[in-house]
Enzyme design. Structure first.
Site, mmCIF file in Angstrom:
data_model
loop_
_atom_site.group_PDB
_atom_site.id
_atom_site.type_symbol
_atom_site.label_atom_id
_atom_site.label_comp_id
_atom_site.label_asym_id
_atom_site.label_seq_id
_atom_site.Cartn_x
_atom_site.Cartn_y
_atom_site.Cartn_z
ATOM 1 N N GLY A 13 0.820 -1.225 0.000
ATOM 2 C CA GLY A 13 0.000 0.000 0.000
ATOM 3 C C GLY A 13 0.842 1.257 0.000
ATOM 4 O O GLY A 13 2.068 1.210 -0.139
ATOM 5 N N SER A 14 0.179 2.406 0.189
ATOM 6 C CA SER A 14 0.877 3.681 0.110
ATOM 7 C C SER A 14 1.878 3.859 1.256
ATOM 8 O O SER A 14 3.016 4.282 1.043
ATOM 9 C CB SER A 14 -0.125 4.841 0.085
ATOM 10 O OG SER A 14 -1.075 4.711 1.116
ATOM 11 N N GLY A 16 3.279 1.477 3.252
ATOM 12 C CA GLY A 16 4.370 0.501 3.145
ATOM 13 C C GLY A 16 5.413 0.954 2.138
ATOM 14 O O GLY A 16 6.626 0.856 2.375
ATOM 15 N N TYR A 52 -1.057 2.795 -5.674
ATOM 16 C CA TYR A 52 -1.270 3.521 -4.417
ATOM 17 C C TYR A 52 -0.416 4.774 -4.222
ATOM 18 O O TYR A 52 -0.703 5.572 -3.337
ATOM 19 C CB TYR A 52 -1.030 2.583 -3.224
ATOM 20 C CG TYR A 52 -2.026 1.456 -3.138
ATOM 21 C CD1 TYR A 52 -3.390 1.717 -3.065
ATOM 22 C CD2 TYR A 52 -1.610 0.132 -3.140
ATOM 23 C CE1 TYR A 52 -4.315 0.689 -2.990
ATOM 24 C CE2 TYR A 52 -2.528 -0.906 -3.056
ATOM 25 C CZ TYR A 52 -3.880 -0.625 -2.982
ATOM 26 O OH TYR A 52 -4.795 -1.641 -2.909
ATOM 27 N N ALA A 140 1.063 9.243 4.042
ATOM 28 C CA ALA A 140 2.024 8.488 3.225
ATOM 29 C C ALA A 140 2.637 9.327 2.112
ATOM 30 O O ALA A 140 3.856 9.310 1.902
ATOM 31 C CB ALA A 140 1.331 7.256 2.638
ATOM 32 N N LYS A 191 -8.197 7.810 16.121
ATOM 33 C CA LYS A 191 -8.351 9.106 15.444
ATOM 34 C C LYS A 191 -8.999 8.969 14.071
ATOM 35 O O LYS A 191 -9.597 9.916 13.565
ATOM 36 C CB LYS A 191 -7.015 9.845 15.370
ATOM 37 C CG LYS A 191 -5.881 9.061 14.729
ATOM 38 C CD LYS A 191 -5.740 9.246 13.246
ATOM 39 C CE LYS A 191 -5.004 8.100 12.628
ATOM 40 N NZ LYS A 191 -4.765 8.230 11.202
ATOM 41 N N GLU A 281 -9.623 2.833 7.438
ATOM 42 C CA GLU A 281 -9.742 2.037 8.667
ATOM 43 C C GLU A 281 -10.823 2.559 9.610
ATOM 44 O O GLU A 281 -11.383 1.813 10.399
ATOM 45 C CB GLU A 281 -8.391 1.989 9.400
ATOM 46 C CG GLU A 281 -7.312 1.171 8.692
ATOM 47 C CD GLU A 281 -7.508 -0.339 8.826
ATOM 48 O OE1 GLU A 281 -8.474 -0.766 9.467
ATOM 49 O OE2 GLU A 281 -6.679 -1.078 8.268
#
Length: 340
Positions: A13-14, A16, A52, A140, A191, A281
């Site tokens: 993903g972005s 990582g 990403y 990211a 958050k 998330e």
């Protein structure tokens, strides 16, 4: 001279990819593992993550790979940047290969069925591993573009903290240490929910005072919840608490903010998530957080309000009206003569 051991990053993903590039910029050889062979091939040939993190060049030190057991066998330090829903499933089959490794979770989420944080899942899957959490105001794309950024590595394991600091600390990326792994990780997970509310407020053209009220009351609410579970309230005054909350609630680059903004424009939850094309998330966290808050009897009006909007057909205006009618309480919960 022995060749330097590579560092593993699990996840394509972005975030990582941004972490892999940071490590490579610091002279580390990086094995970035992902499940999708087509994505790995595209990254190898194009030298960027077209899905990403479009437009960011992968440094030569980053090697996209798809063989997880071989990756783990080659590396001692492992950054885990998998979505919360995929983490257990991906790592369970290679649990034996995780013993003795330094595992650093970068995923800000909570497992739905168990209310476990990612580091708790890692500890369950790999009880012999040494575990830390990386969290902070770390969008990211900004990390990848070398915007000045700070983060927190949290673990009781001092050597792990030092290893992560020396691997990641660079010209544009500053790494602070904390011993409150639980508080740091909880801040990162909680958050995301409030970023959805902030995105909705922005789309509806609410004032700066309103946004500031939402962010500040969100901080009070998430701290109250975390302390009930045993976290240190002071952690929430740091980068992983208020720092992360500010960036994720005020930046259009935040995935959860984008979902909230789309909802504020009138899209359904399904369409808002589909427009994003990535995991937000906060949507997953919201459901489990509302149930847990009720179970622990923690007062969380913003969480209850967002749940009512997404799943019970309420509007943001109705929720804010209810908030304004609520009984005014103290501004800061953890001030007392004993200094707690």
């Amino acid at each position: 001279m022995t060749e330097q051991q590579p560092v593993a990053v699990l996840g394509g993903g972005s975030f990582g990819t941004a972490i892999a590039n940071l490590l490579a910029a610091n002279g580390q050889r990086v094995l970035q593992w992902m499940r999708d062979p087509e994505q790995a091939e595209a990254m190898r040939t194009q030298r960027e993550n077209p899905r990403y993190l479009k437009g960011i060049k992968l440094l030569p030190g980053v090697e996209p790979v798809t063989d997880l057991p071989a990756t783990l066998a080659a590396c001692q330090l492992v950054f885990v940047a998998l979505p919360s829903s995929a983490l257990r499933k991906a790592l369970q089959p290679v649990a034996a290969g995780l013993a003795g490794k330094l595992l650093v979770s970068t995923t800000k989420g909570i497992e739905a069925e168990s209310f476990k944080l990612m580091s708790q899942i890692l500890a369950e899957v790999a009880p012999q591993a040494r575990i830390g959490v990386l969290s902070g105001p770390n969008l990211a794309r900004e990390v990848a573009e070398h915007a000045l950024t700070a983060t927190v590595i949290a673990s009781e394991d001092e050597e792990l903290c030092q290893r992560v600091q020396s691997a990641l600390h660079g010209r544009t990326f500053r790494v602070y240490a904390s011993r409150d792994r639980f508080g740091v990780e909880l801040g990162g997970a909680l958050k995301n929910v409030y970023a959805i509310i902030a995105g909705m407020a922005a789309a509806l053209g609410m004032g700066e005072n309103t946004k500031s009220m939402l962010i500040t009351r969100a901080l009070a609410e998430m701290t109250r919840f975390a302390v009930k579970l045993g976290a240190n309230p002071m952690t929430f005054l740091g980068l992983a608490g208020v720092g992360d909350l500010i960036v994720t609630c005020s930046s259009p680059k935040s995935r959860n903010y984008q979902v909230g903004f789309a909802l504020g424009e009138g899209l359904s939850l399904e369409d808002a998530v589909a427009r994003l094309g990535e995991v937000a998330e906060g949507v997953n966290t919201l459901k489990v957080l509302k149930n847990k808050a009720e179970e622990l009897q923690v007062y969380m009006p913003l969480v209850a309000g967002l749940h009512a909007i997404l799943f019970e057909g309420r509007t943001l205006e109705q929720v804010i009206q209810a908030l304004m009618r609520g009984e005014p309480k103290t501004d800061v919960d953890f001030i007392s003569p004993s200094g707690f």
